[in-house]
Write a protein that holds these residues in place. Structure first.
Motif, PDB file in Angstrom:
ATOM      1  N   ALA A  44      25.550  54.939  93.344  1.00 11.35           N
ATOM      2  CA  ALA A  44      26.261  55.881  92.471  1.00 11.35           C
ATOM      3  C   ALA A  44      26.678  55.203  91.177  1.00 11.35           C
ATOM      4  O   ALA A  44      27.009  54.016  91.161  1.00 11.35           O
ATOM      5  CB  ALA A  44      27.490  56.448  93.183  1.00 11.35           C
ATOM      6  N   HIS A  45      26.679  55.965  90.100  1.00 15.13           N
ATOM      7  CA  HIS A  45      27.204  55.471  88.830  1.00 15.13           C
ATOM      8  C   HIS A  45      28.702  55.227  88.965  1.00 15.13           C
ATOM      9  O   HIS A  45      29.443  56.094  89.452  1.00 15.13           O
ATOM     10  CB  HIS A  45      26.999  56.507  87.724  1.00 15.13           C
ATOM     11  N   ASP A  46      29.158  54.092  88.495  1.00 12.62           N
ATOM     12  CA  ASP A  46      30.600  53.843  88.495  1.00 12.62           C
ATOM     13  C   ASP A  46      31.334  54.901  87.672  1.00 12.62           C
ATOM     14  O   ASP A  46      32.439  55.325  88.016  1.00 12.62           O
ATOM     15  CB  ASP A  46      30.913  52.451  87.934  1.00 12.62           C
ATOM     16  N   PHE A  47      30.722  55.357  86.568  1.00 12.04           N
ATOM     17  CA  PHE A  47      31.414  56.334  85.729  1.00 12.04           C
ATOM     18  C   PHE A  47      31.531  57.705  86.395  1.00 12.04           C
ATOM     19  O   PHE A  47      32.304  58.559  85.956  1.00 12.04           O
ATOM     20  CB  PHE A  47      30.776  56.452  84.343  1.00 12.04           C
ATOM     21  N   ALA A  48      30.760  57.945  87.478  1.00 14.02           N
ATOM     22  CA  ALA A  48      30.844  59.224  88.182  1.00 14.02           C
ATOM     23  C   ALA A  48      31.911  59.224  89.266  1.00 14.02           C
ATOM     24  O   ALA A  48      32.402  60.289  89.659  1.00 14.02           O
ATOM     25  CB  ALA A  48      29.484  59.570  88.789  1.00 14.02           C
ATOM     26  N   LEU A  49      32.282  58.058  89.768  1.00 14.59           N
ATOM     27  CA  LEU A  49      33.168  57.998  90.923  1.00 14.59           C
ATOM     28  C   LEU A  49      34.578  58.534  90.664  1.00 14.59           C
ATOM     29  O   LEU A  49      35.208  59.050  91.597  1.00 14.59           O
ATOM     30  CB  LEU A  49      33.221  56.568  91.475  1.00 14.59           C
ATOM     31  N   PRO A  50      35.134  58.439  89.450  1.00 17.69           N
ATOM     32  CA  PRO A  50      36.435  59.094  89.239  1.00 17.69           C
ATOM     33  C   PRO A  50      36.411  60.594  89.481  1.00 17.69           C
ATOM     34  O   PRO A  50      37.468  61.207  89.690  1.00 17.69           O
ATOM     35  CB  PRO A  50      36.742  58.776  87.763  1.00 17.69           C
ATOM     36  N   PHE A  51      35.218  61.209  89.471  1.00 14.91           N
ATOM     37  CA  PHE A  51      35.092  62.637  89.733  1.00 14.91           C
ATOM     38  C   PHE A  51      34.811  62.923  91.214  1.00 14.91           C
ATOM     39  O   PHE A  51      34.578  64.084  91.579  1.00 14.91           O
ATOM     40  CB  PHE A  51      33.954  63.227  88.883  1.00 14.91           C
ATOM     41  N   ALA A  52      34.802  61.874  92.031  1.00 16.52           N
ATOM     42  CA  ALA A  52      34.474  62.022  93.454  1.00 16.52           C
ATOM     43  C   ALA A  52      35.588  61.444  94.313  1.00 16.52           C
ATOM     44  O   ALA A  52      35.450  60.353  94.885  1.00 16.52           O
ATOM     45  CB  ALA A  52      33.143  61.331  93.758  1.00 16.52           C
ATOM     46  N   PRO A  53      36.721  62.129  94.407  1.00 20.47           N
ATOM     47  CA  PRO A  53      37.830  61.613  95.213  1.00 20.47           C
ATOM     48  C   PRO A  53      37.409  61.407  96.663  1.00 20.47           C
ATOM     49  O   PRO A  53      36.691  62.224  97.232  1.00 20.47           O
ATOM     50  CB  PRO A  53      38.893  62.711  95.085  1.00 20.47           C
ATOM     51  N   GLY A  54      37.837  60.303  97.221  1.00 19.21           N
ATOM     52  CA  GLY A  54      37.487  59.996  98.601  1.00 19.21           C
ATOM     53  C   GLY A  54      36.236  59.170  98.753  1.00 19.21           C
ATOM     54  O   GLY A  54      35.933  58.677  99.835  1.00 19.21           O
ATOM     55  N   VAL A  55      35.473  59.006  97.652  1.00 17.16           N
ATOM     56  CA  VAL A  55      34.268  58.179  97.682  1.00 17.16           C
ATOM     57  C   VAL A  55      34.615  56.806  97.131  1.00 17.16           C
ATOM     58  O   VAL A  55      35.236  56.695  96.073  1.00 17.16           O
ATOM     59  CB  VAL A  55      33.126  58.821  96.866  1.00 17.16           C
ATOM     60  N   THR A  56      34.202  55.770  97.834  1.00 16.59           N
ATOM     61  CA  THR A  56      34.567  54.416  97.438  1.00 16.59           C
ATOM     62  C   THR A  56      33.338  53.522  97.370  1.00 16.59           C
ATOM     63  O   THR A  56      32.317  53.786  98.023  1.00 16.59           O
ATOM     64  CB  THR A  56      35.577  53.812  98.449  1.00 16.59           C
ATOM     65  N   ARG A  57      33.422  52.479  96.591  1.00 16.35           N
ATOM     66  CA  ARG A  57      32.296  51.550  96.455  1.00 16.35           C
ATOM     67  C   ARG A  57      32.229  50.625  97.668  1.00 16.35           C
ATOM     68  O   ARG A  57      33.242  50.316  98.296  1.00 16.35           O
ATOM     69  CB  ARG A  57      32.424  50.739  95.168  1.00 16.35           C
ATOM     70  N   VAL A  58      31.009  50.172  97.960  1.00 15.55           N
ATOM     71  CA  VAL A  58      30.757  49.335  99.131  1.00 15.55           C
ATOM     72  C   VAL A  58      29.962  48.101  98.700  1.00 15.55           C
ATOM     73  O   VAL A  58      29.084  48.200  97.829  1.00 15.55           O
ATOM     74  CB  VAL A  58      29.957  50.121 100.199  1.00 15.55           C
ATOM     75  N   LEU A  59      30.264  46.959  99.292  1.00 17.51           N
ATOM     76  CA  LEU A  59      29.514  45.707  99.027  1.00 17.51           C
ATOM     77  C   LEU A  59      29.462  45.393  97.532  1.00 17.51           C
ATOM     78  O   LEU A  59      28.419  44.985  97.010  1.00 17.51           O
ATOM     79  CB  LEU A  59      28.092  45.788  99.587  1.00 17.51           C
ATOM     80  N   THR A  60      30.573  45.539  96.847  1.00 15.80           N
ATOM     81  CA  THR A  60      30.563  45.332  95.400  1.00 15.80           C
ATOM     82  C   THR A  60      30.232  43.891  95.015  1.00 15.80           C
ATOM     83  O   THR A  60      29.680  43.650  93.935  1.00 15.80           O
ATOM     84  CB  THR A  60      31.925  45.715  94.801  1.00 15.80           C
ATOM     85  N   ASP A  61      30.562  42.924  95.883  1.00 14.47           N
ATOM     86  CA  ASP A  61      30.264  41.528  95.573  1.00 14.47           C
ATOM     87  C   ASP A  61      28.808  41.174  95.850  1.00 14.47           C
ATOM     88  O   ASP A  61      28.280  40.210  95.292  1.00 14.47           O
ATOM     89  CB  ASP A  61      31.175  40.591  96.385  1.00 14.47           C
TER      90      ASP A  61
END
Length: 300
Positions: free
Chosen positions: A236-253
């Motif tokens: 997912a685009h990072d810029f889209a995630l503020p519009f997707a409450p409850g969705v979180t990033r995984v394995l960012t490192d």
């Protein structure tokens, strides 16, 4: 010598490839468009189009006339730019083509701000899960994820943006723990329909050894909605995630992608003050909005 009005109608038919499409663009009856084209062909003594079940295709003479007609178009637009004043607010209509992710999540705020600053300017967003065809004037300029290869197009890189694996917190709580990329084989993958990826820069999953996309769409926005509905895990685009409450990033490192937005337009349009000023404002707005949205995820 052909009048600009004749050339304007010729260009519209060449770009839409139908009389009805040209008529809608020109706000003119299709039969009238057909009569005007026939009159132009009679005046120059050559056929400009060949009619087929697929529409109107340019003849060799029509292809030669395109360059002349587009130069006339540039001259008319340049004259309009001078008459409306170089220092004032922008007026008229400008249409932008953009990938649907950018169009849905980045451009709305940018366009709202541009409209407030230029109240007599009409702005249109063509949101397409494909590359907009500038040669057919589907739009005045386009935002793309790759620089163009056509020599008649110019481009500038606007900004980089980032993408990460993401899933809803509800999905993650009810499925096996993800500690590495290898764990993804035990999860439902959300992504693009493989044979409908229109740009190689969007083929995020090819290097992850994942041979199945369980939930696929040609739209990045639809993919975000699938993640919101706890359907699986995807890029997912990072810029889209503020519009997707409850969705979180995984394995960012462990995994991230960096891509770029480019602003593409006809090379000749760089001579038009109105278009150039708008391009500068648009690029600044997109750059600022991507940075603002990504900053909302800082520390997550």
């Amino acid at each position: 010598m052909q009048s600009w009005d004749d050339l304007r109608i010729f260009l519209s038919v060449a770009r839409s490839e139908t009389l009805s499409g040209a008529g809608r663009a020109l706000r003119m009856d299709a039969a009238t468009v057909g009569r005007r084209i026939a009159r132009l062909e009679d005046a120059i003594g050559q056929a400009l189009f060949v009619k087929s079940p697929q529409g109107y295709a340019l003849t060799e003479a029509g292809t030669r006339l395109i360059d002349h007609a587009e130069r006339a178009e540039q001259a008319m637009q340049g004259a309009q730019s001078v008459l409306t004043g170089e220092a004032g607010t922008l007026t008229g209509q400008i249409r932008i083509g953009a990938p649907d992710g950018c169009a849905n999540f980045v451009l709305p705020r940018v366009f709202a701000d541009l409209s407030k600053a230029n109240p007599d300017l009409d702005l249109q967003i063509v949101a397409q899960p494909r590359v907009v065809n500038l040669s057919r004037r589907e739009a005045d300029m386009a935002i793309t994820v790759s620089p163009p290869t056509a020599s008649r197009l110019s481009y500038q890189r606007i900004t980089d943006y980032t993408l990460h694996l993401a899933a809803s917190q509800t999905y993650l709580r009810s499925h096996p723990l993800i500690t590495s990329v290898a764990d993804l084989r035990h999860h439902r993958i959300v992504g693009y329909i493989p044979d409908m990826i229109f740009d190689k820069e969007l083929d995020y999953l090819s290097d992850l050894s994942l041979d199945r996309v369980a939930l696929a769409s040609n739209s990045a926005s639809v993919q975000i909605q699938i993640l919101r509905q706890h359907g699986g895990i995807g890029i997912a685009h990072d810029f889209a995630l503020p519009f997707a409450p409850g969705v979180t990033r995984v394995l960012t490192d462990a995994l991230s992608f960096t891509r770029s937005f480019y602003l593409v337009r006809h090379a000749e349009d760089r001579r038009l003050d109105r278009i150039s000023r708008f391009a500068t404002a648009l690029a600044h707005g997109v750059r600022s909005e991507v940075a603002r949205l990504e900053s909302l995820l800082a520390g997550t």
